[in-house]
Design an enzyme around this catalytic site. Structure first.
Site, PDB file in Angstrom:
ATOM      1  N   TYR A  88       4.956  -4.040 -11.868  1.00  0.00           N
ATOM      2  CA  TYR A  88       5.461  -5.390 -11.673  1.00  0.00           C
ATOM      3  C   TYR A  88       6.208  -5.886 -12.909  1.00  0.00           C
ATOM      4  O   TYR A  88       7.263  -6.510 -12.796  1.00  0.00           O
ATOM      5  CB  TYR A  88       4.325  -6.345 -11.292  1.00  0.00           C
ATOM      6  CG  TYR A  88       3.618  -5.967 -10.015  1.00  0.00           C
ATOM      7  CD1 TYR A  88       4.307  -5.433  -8.924  1.00  0.00           C
ATOM      8  CD2 TYR A  88       2.236  -6.117  -9.888  1.00  0.00           C
ATOM      9  CE1 TYR A  88       3.655  -5.077  -7.754  1.00  0.00           C
ATOM     10  CE2 TYR A  88       1.582  -5.774  -8.713  1.00  0.00           C
ATOM     11  CZ  TYR A  88       2.297  -5.248  -7.659  1.00  0.00           C
ATOM     12  OH  TYR A  88       1.647  -4.896  -6.503  1.00  0.00           O
ATOM     13  N   GLU A 130      -0.463 -11.704  -6.480  1.00  0.00           N
ATOM     14  CA  GLU A 130      -1.713 -11.638  -7.225  1.00  0.00           C
ATOM     15  C   GLU A 130      -2.048 -10.167  -7.392  1.00  0.00           C
ATOM     16  O   GLU A 130      -1.808  -9.365  -6.485  1.00  0.00           O
ATOM     17  CB  GLU A 130      -2.874 -12.317  -6.480  1.00  0.00           C
ATOM     18  CG  GLU A 130      -2.801 -13.821  -6.461  1.00  0.00           C
ATOM     19  CD  GLU A 130      -2.196 -14.356  -5.177  1.00  0.00           C
ATOM     20  OE1 GLU A 130      -1.937 -13.565  -4.252  1.00  0.00           O
ATOM     21  OE2 GLU A 130      -1.957 -15.573  -5.106  1.00  0.00           O
ATOM     22  N   ASN A 168      -5.929  -3.527 -12.593  1.00  0.00           N
ATOM     23  CA  ASN A 168      -4.972  -2.607 -11.968  1.00  0.00           C
ATOM     24  C   ASN A 168      -3.768  -2.396 -12.895  1.00  0.00           C
ATOM     25  O   ASN A 168      -2.661  -2.900 -12.656  1.00  0.00           O
ATOM     26  CB  ASN A 168      -4.533  -3.136 -10.598  1.00  0.00           C
ATOM     27  CG  ASN A 168      -3.794  -2.092  -9.791  1.00  0.00           C
ATOM     28  OD1 ASN A 168      -3.297  -1.106 -10.318  1.00  0.00           O
ATOM     29  ND2 ASN A 168      -3.711  -2.329  -8.489  1.00  0.00           N
ATOM     30  N   ALA A 174       0.846  -1.197   0.000  1.00  0.00           N
ATOM     31  CA  ALA A 174       0.000   0.000   0.000  1.00  0.00           C
ATOM     32  C   ALA A 174       0.880   1.244   0.000  1.00  0.00           C
ATOM     33  O   ALA A 174       1.925   1.282   0.642  1.00  0.00           O
ATOM     34  CB  ALA A 174      -0.900   0.014   1.229  1.00  0.00           C
ATOM     35  N   VAL A 175       0.429   2.242  -0.737  1.00  0.00           N
ATOM     36  CA  VAL A 175       1.084   3.550  -0.772  1.00  0.00           C
ATOM     37  C   VAL A 175       0.027   4.573  -0.389  1.00  0.00           C
ATOM     38  O   VAL A 175      -1.092   4.547  -0.914  1.00  0.00           O
ATOM     39  CB  VAL A 175       1.653   3.872  -2.170  1.00  0.00           C
ATOM     40  CG1 VAL A 175       2.281   5.258  -2.200  1.00  0.00           C
ATOM     41  CG2 VAL A 175       2.670   2.817  -2.588  1.00  0.00           C
TER      42      VAL A 175
END
Length: 130
Positions: free
Chosen positions: A95, A83, A88, A50-51
């Site tokens: 990634y 995952e 997204n 999370a950011v």
């Protein structure tokens, strides 16, 4: 500063991930981002990243992922899995930039019915074709 998460991070992380407890495979970046991993033998799985919304788009997730890869590789990790929601695009692009490739798909993985891509990164170079 990148560092392992501590008890002092509990309130901040728990606001995003209520079930979190301090562990040796959670790292934080100046309370702007955090990542939670699970390591079993030589494999790691990204459980959560999370950011902070106000800090997105500044490269913190990339920094955090690269740091975690180095730290976990030092602990013996050779393969990394995650995952990600198929929708997204921002995360998938990151990634892929880090060297992850899609290896499978989980149909209706998320509670809302969306599919997930399973992605893998390996610190072991693939043998070249002969």
């Amino acid at each position: 500063m990148l560092r392992p998460a501590t008890e002092q991070d509990c309130e901040w992380i728990a606001a995003i991930m209520p079930q979190w407890k301090p562990n040796p495979t959670t790292w934080v970046l100046d309370r702007k981002a955090f990542a939670v991993w699970q390591i079993v033998l030589d494999e790691c799985e990204l459980l959560y990243i999370a950011v902070d919304q106000a800090e997105r788009g500044k490269g913190f997730a990339k920094m955090l992922m690269e740091y975690c890869h180095r730290e976990l590789a030092a602990l013996g990790a050779k393969s990394f899995f995650l995952e990600v929601r198929k929708s997204n695009a921002v995360a998938i692009a990151l990634y892929k930039k880090l060297g992850y490739a899609q290896i499978a798909e989980r149909k209706k993985y998320y509670m809302d019915g969306e599919d997930a891509m399973i992605m893998k990164f390996s610190t072991i170079p693939l043998a070249s074709a002969q």
